[in-house]
Design a protein around this motif. Structure first.
Motif, PDB file in Angstrom:
ATOM      1  N   TYR A 101      -8.457  -7.053   7.852  1.00 44.12           N
ATOM      2  CA  TYR A 101      -8.002  -8.455   7.824  1.00 44.12           C
ATOM      3  C   TYR A 101      -7.625  -8.925   9.229  1.00 44.12           C
ATOM      4  CZ  TYR A 101      -4.743 -12.343   6.922  1.00 44.12           C
ATOM      5  OH  TYR A 101      -4.084 -13.552   6.940  1.00 44.12           O
ATOM      6  N   TYR A 102      -6.868  -8.095   9.952  1.00 47.93           N
ATOM      7  CA  TYR A 102      -6.441  -8.474  11.298  1.00 47.93           C
ATOM      8  C   TYR A 102      -7.584  -8.370  12.313  1.00 47.93           C
ATOM      9  CZ  TYR A 102      -1.616  -9.232  10.027  1.00 47.93           C
ATOM     10  OH  TYR A 102      -0.474  -9.765   9.473  1.00 47.93           O
ATOM     11  N   ASP A 103      -8.572  -7.569  12.012  1.00 50.24           N
ATOM     12  CA  ASP A 103      -9.730  -7.508  12.885  1.00 50.24           C
ATOM     13  C   ASP A 103     -10.443  -8.854  12.915  1.00 50.24           C
ATOM     14  OD1 ASP A 103     -12.918  -6.733  13.186  1.00 50.24           O
ATOM     15  OD2 ASP A 103     -11.597  -5.524  14.437  1.00 50.24           O
ATOM     16  N   VAL A 104     -10.509  -9.498  11.764  1.00 45.89           N
ATOM     17  CA  VAL A 104     -11.086 -10.848  11.693  1.00 45.89           C
ATOM     18  C   VAL A 104     -10.142 -11.857  12.336  1.00 45.89           C
ATOM     19  CG1 VAL A 104     -11.828 -12.696  10.136  1.00 45.89           C
ATOM     20  CG2 VAL A 104     -12.408 -10.324   9.611  1.00 45.89           C
ATOM     21  N   GLY A 105      -8.835 -11.709  12.063  1.00 46.63           N
ATOM     22  CA  GLY A 105      -7.847 -12.659  12.572  1.00 46.63           C
ATOM     23  C   GLY A 105      -7.706 -12.634  14.082  1.00 46.63           C
ATOM     24  N   TYR A 106      -7.553 -11.446  14.653  1.00 48.90           N
ATOM     25  CA  TYR A 106      -7.295 -11.313  16.085  1.00 48.90           C
ATOM     26  C   TYR A 106      -8.543 -11.431  16.961  1.00 48.90           C
ATOM     27  CZ  TYR A 106      -2.593  -9.324  15.153  1.00 48.90           C
ATOM     28  OH  TYR A 106      -1.297  -9.117  14.774  1.00 48.90           O
ATOM     29  N   LYS A 107      -9.705 -11.285  16.369  1.00 44.43           N
ATOM     30  CA  LYS A 107     -10.936 -11.141  17.159  1.00 44.43           C
ATOM     31  C   LYS A 107     -11.178 -12.313  18.114  1.00 44.43           C
ATOM     32  CE  LYS A 107     -15.544  -9.292  16.634  1.00 44.43           C
ATOM     33  NZ  LYS A 107     -16.478  -8.679  15.678  1.00 44.43           N
ATOM     34  N   THR A 108     -11.443 -11.981  19.379  1.00 39.60           N
ATOM     35  CA  THR A 108     -11.741 -12.984  20.393  1.00 39.60           C
ATOM     36  C   THR A 108     -12.292 -12.311  21.639  1.00 39.60           C
ATOM     37  OG1 THR A 108     -10.831 -14.797  21.729  1.00 39.60           O
ATOM     38  CG2 THR A 108      -9.401 -12.905  21.363  1.00 39.60           C
ATOM     39  N   ASP A 109     -13.077 -13.058  22.415  1.00 34.45           N
ATOM     40  CA  ASP A 109     -13.512 -12.537  23.706  1.00 34.45           C
ATOM     41  C   ASP A 109     -12.706 -13.175  24.840  1.00 34.45           C
ATOM     42  OD1 ASP A 109     -14.539 -15.091  23.594  1.00 34.45           O
ATOM     43  OD2 ASP A 109     -16.578 -14.535  24.201  1.00 34.45           O
ATOM     44  N   VAL A 110     -11.741 -14.025  24.494  1.00 34.60           N
ATOM     45  CA  VAL A 110     -10.831 -14.599  25.494  1.00 34.60           C
ATOM     46  C   VAL A 110      -9.645 -13.652  25.615  1.00 34.60           C
ATOM     47  CG1 VAL A 110      -9.348 -16.551  26.106  1.00 34.60           C
ATOM     48  CG2 VAL A 110     -11.556 -16.963  25.024  1.00 34.60           C
ATOM     49  N   ASP A 111      -9.701 -12.788  26.623  1.00 35.29           N
ATOM     50  CA  ASP A 111      -8.704 -11.725  26.706  1.00 35.29           C
ATOM     51  C   ASP A 111      -7.431 -12.108  27.445  1.00 35.29           C
ATOM     52  OD1 ASP A 111      -9.754 -11.726  29.303  1.00 35.29           O
ATOM     53  OD2 ASP A 111     -11.037 -10.002  28.904  1.00 35.29           O
ATOM     54  N   ARG A 112      -7.452 -13.283  28.092  1.00 32.19           N
ATOM     55  CA  ARG A 112      -6.261 -13.730  28.822  1.00 32.19           C
ATOM     56  C   ARG A 112      -6.216 -15.248  28.849  1.00 32.19           C
ATOM     57  NH1 ARG A 112      -5.665 -13.721  35.305  1.00 32.19           N
ATOM     58  NH2 ARG A 112      -3.498 -14.383  35.484  1.00 32.19           N
ATOM     59  N   ILE A 113      -5.015 -15.793  28.754  1.00 31.55           N
ATOM     60  CA  ILE A 113      -4.824 -17.243  28.864  1.00 31.55           C
ATOM     61  C   ILE A 113      -3.659 -17.490  29.814  1.00 31.55           C
ATOM     62  CG2 ILE A 113      -4.128 -19.358  27.659  1.00 31.55           C
ATOM     63  CD1 ILE A 113      -5.591 -18.337  25.199  1.00 31.55           C
ATOM     64  N   LEU A 114      -3.871 -18.386  30.765  1.00 27.96           N
ATOM     65  CA  LEU A 114      -2.827 -18.735  31.727  1.00 27.96           C
ATOM     66  C   LEU A 114      -2.487 -20.212  31.542  1.00 27.96           C
ATOM     67  CD1 LEU A 114      -1.150 -17.791  34.197  1.00 27.96           C
ATOM     68  CD2 LEU A 114      -3.062 -18.539  35.645  1.00 27.96           C
ATOM     69  N   TRP A 200      -7.544 -16.277  14.110  1.00 26.68           N
ATOM     70  CA  TRP A 200      -6.408 -16.823  14.846  1.00 26.68           C
ATOM     71  C   TRP A 200      -6.051 -15.892  15.999  1.00 26.68           C
ATOM     72  CZ3 TRP A 200      -4.090 -12.690  12.552  1.00 26.68           C
ATOM     73  CH2 TRP A 200      -4.365 -12.477  11.192  1.00 26.68           C
ATOM     74  N   PRO A 201      -6.846 -15.937  17.088  1.00 25.58           N
ATOM     75  CA  PRO A 201      -6.558 -15.116  18.260  1.00 25.58           C
ATOM     76  C   PRO A 201      -5.079 -15.199  18.637  1.00 25.58           C
ATOM     77  CG  PRO A 201      -8.625 -16.249  18.564  1.00 25.58           C
ATOM     78  CD  PRO A 201      -8.027 -16.807  17.301  1.00 25.58           C
ATOM     79  N   THR A 202      -4.497 -14.045  18.894  1.00 20.00           N
ATOM     80  CA  THR A 202      -3.043 -13.941  19.060  1.00 20.00           C
ATOM     81  C   THR A 202      -2.705 -13.397  20.438  1.00 20.00           C
ATOM     82  OG1 THR A 202      -2.812 -13.619  16.686  1.00 20.00           O
ATOM     83  CG2 THR A 202      -0.963 -12.893  18.061  1.00 20.00           C
ATOM     84  N   TYR A 203      -1.712 -14.025  21.068  1.00 16.02           N
ATOM     85  CA  TYR A 203      -1.395 -13.713  22.464  1.00 16.02           C
ATOM     86  C   TYR A 203       0.085 -13.386  22.659  1.00 16.02           C
ATOM     87  CZ  TYR A 203      -6.069 -15.387  23.204  1.00 16.02           C
ATOM     88  OH  TYR A 203      -7.439 -15.518  23.122  1.00 16.02           O
ATOM     89  N   TYR A 204       0.308 -12.329  23.444  1.00 12.65           N
ATOM     90  CA  TYR A 204       1.650 -11.895  23.835  1.00 12.65           C
ATOM     91  C   TYR A 204       1.731 -11.925  25.364  1.00 12.65           C
ATOM     92  CZ  TYR A 204       3.449 -10.290  19.316  1.00 12.65           C
ATOM     93  OH  TYR A 204       3.939 -10.251  18.036  1.00 12.65           O
ATOM     94  N   PRO A 205       2.939 -11.938  25.923  1.00 13.02           N
ATOM     95  CA  PRO A 205       3.061 -11.977  27.391  1.00 13.02           C
ATOM     96  C   PRO A 205       2.253 -10.875  28.076  1.00 13.02           C
ATOM     97  CG  PRO A 205       5.192 -12.379  26.389  1.00 13.02           C
ATOM     98  CD  PRO A 205       4.265 -11.994  25.265  1.00 13.02           C
ATOM     99  N   ALA A 206       1.607 -11.229  29.172  1.00 13.05           N
ATOM    100  CA  ALA A 206       0.723 -10.304  29.880  1.00 13.05           C
ATOM    101  C   ALA A 206       1.469  -9.126  30.507  1.00 13.05           C
ATOM    102  CB  ALA A 206      -0.053 -11.058  30.961  1.00 13.05           C
ATOM    103  N   ASN A 207       2.784  -9.264  30.690  1.00 13.55           N
ATOM    104  CA  ASN A 207       3.538  -8.175  31.330  1.00 13.55           C
ATOM    105  C   ASN A 207       3.980  -7.086  30.347  1.00 13.55           C
ATOM    106  OD1 ASN A 207       5.513  -9.607  29.994  1.00 13.55           O
ATOM    107  ND2 ASN A 207       6.868  -9.830  31.748  1.00 13.55           N
ATOM    108  N   LEU A 208       3.644  -7.236  29.067  1.00 13.54           N
ATOM    109  CA  LEU A 208       3.973  -6.209  28.077  1.00 13.54           C
ATOM    110  C   LEU A 208       2.815  -5.220  27.963  1.00 13.54           C
ATOM    111  CD1 LEU A 208       5.525  -8.306  25.150  1.00 13.54           C
ATOM    112  CD2 LEU A 208       6.708  -7.198  27.051  1.00 13.54           C
ATOM    113  N   ASP A 209       3.143  -3.939  27.771  1.00 10.42           N
ATOM    114  CA  ASP A 209       2.077  -2.978  27.505  1.00 10.42           C
ATOM    115  C   ASP A 209       1.904  -2.822  25.991  1.00 10.42           C
ATOM    116  OD1 ASP A 209       4.090  -1.234  26.588  1.00 10.42           O
ATOM    117  OD2 ASP A 209       4.174  -0.130  28.470  1.00 10.42           O
ATOM    118  N   GLY A 210       0.946  -2.013  25.588  1.00 14.40           N
ATOM    119  CA  GLY A 210       0.648  -1.869  24.170  1.00 14.40           C
ATOM    120  C   GLY A 210       1.832  -1.383  23.359  1.00 14.40           C
ATOM    121  N   LYS A 211       2.582  -0.431  23.903  1.00 13.34           N
ATOM    122  CA  LYS A 211       3.747   0.113  23.196  1.00 13.34           C
ATOM    123  C   LYS A 211       4.801  -0.956  22.971  1.00 13.34           C
ATOM    124  CE  LYS A 211       7.296   3.708  23.454  1.00 13.34           C
ATOM    125  NZ  LYS A 211       7.943   4.739  24.308  1.00 13.34           N
TER     126      LYS A 211
END
Length: 220
Positions: A101-114, A200-211
């Motif tokens: 479900y989240y694979d469909v939701g999160y999927k995007t080729d826009v890997d960064r937004i400023l 629904w591509p989802t974005y978190y702050p770029a300074n966070l790592d995966g953990k």
């Protein structure tokens, strides 16, 4: 004797005053905790999509200002597997089903937004396109299970032709407040973008790592 009685009376008065102060402090603390409890409960209901129309207020683009990364790569590489397992414990799907479900939701080729001022830049690897955006109001959507969501919409007024004509933010917040993460929808037709409910591509702050992103998701 009189001096002793006066001293005892003084001590008794001080004790009473201190006792009352303690009672007042305890009452104030209780009221403060009670007030916080109500505020937290109200915020939780809004986050779940239950709110009145008049609670929704216009939000500036600055609510989403910053450097943001897509969480999709963390889903693909397994970093977010504990989130899917946690959802399975409390939901009606298996961890594998949630992941799909989240694979469909999160999927995007826009890997960064400023986002800086009115300018929004979309990055696909080393390729970037930018547009200047201004507010185009908001729309309240009602979902199948009865809860609702708000899309805060911005339209392009200048910039690269390849930049989308409309962007729509959804982050479970319904009034001015700095976003901690968000879902973003975009395209060239406002109405068509508004109907998108599965991706629904989802974005978190770029300074966070995966953990750190994993911890944030598990905390919510």
């Amino acid at each position: 004797m009189t001096k002793v009685l006066k001293k005892l009376s003084y001590v008794a008065a001080i004790s009473t005053a201190l006792g009352l102060t303690g009672l007042v402090s305890a009452h104030a603390a209780s009221e403060h905790k009670h007030s916080h409890s109500h505020a937290d409960e109200a915020q939780k209901k809004v986050h779940e999509g239950y709110f009145a129309d008049d609670q929704v207020k216009a939000r500036p683009l600055s609510d989403w200002e910053g450097d943001w990364q897509s969480v999709y790569p963390y889903l693909v590489d397994g970093t977010l597997d504990p989130v899917m397992a946690d959802k399975a414990k409390h939901g009606d799907k298996s961890a594998a089903d949630y992941r799909a479900y989240y694979d469909v939701g999160y999927k995007t080729d826009v890997d960064r937004i400023l986002i800086a001022g009115s300018k929004v830049t979309f990055f696909r690897g080393e390729t970037a396109v930018s547009g200047d955006y201004e507010t185009d109001g908001h729309e309240i959507l009602t979902y199948k299970k009865g809860n609702r969501g708000v899309r805060f919409i911005f339209k392009k007024v200048a910039g690269d032709e390849a930049a989308p004509a409309f962007i729509q933010f959804s982050d479970h917040i319904i009034a001015p407040e700095k976003a901690g993460h968000y879902h973003l929808y975009w395209g060239d037709d406002r109405a068509v973008v508004l109907k998108e409910l599965t991706n629904w591509p989802t974005y978190y702050p770029a300074n966070l790592d995966g953990k750190q992103i994993l911890e944030e998701m598990l905390a919510h």
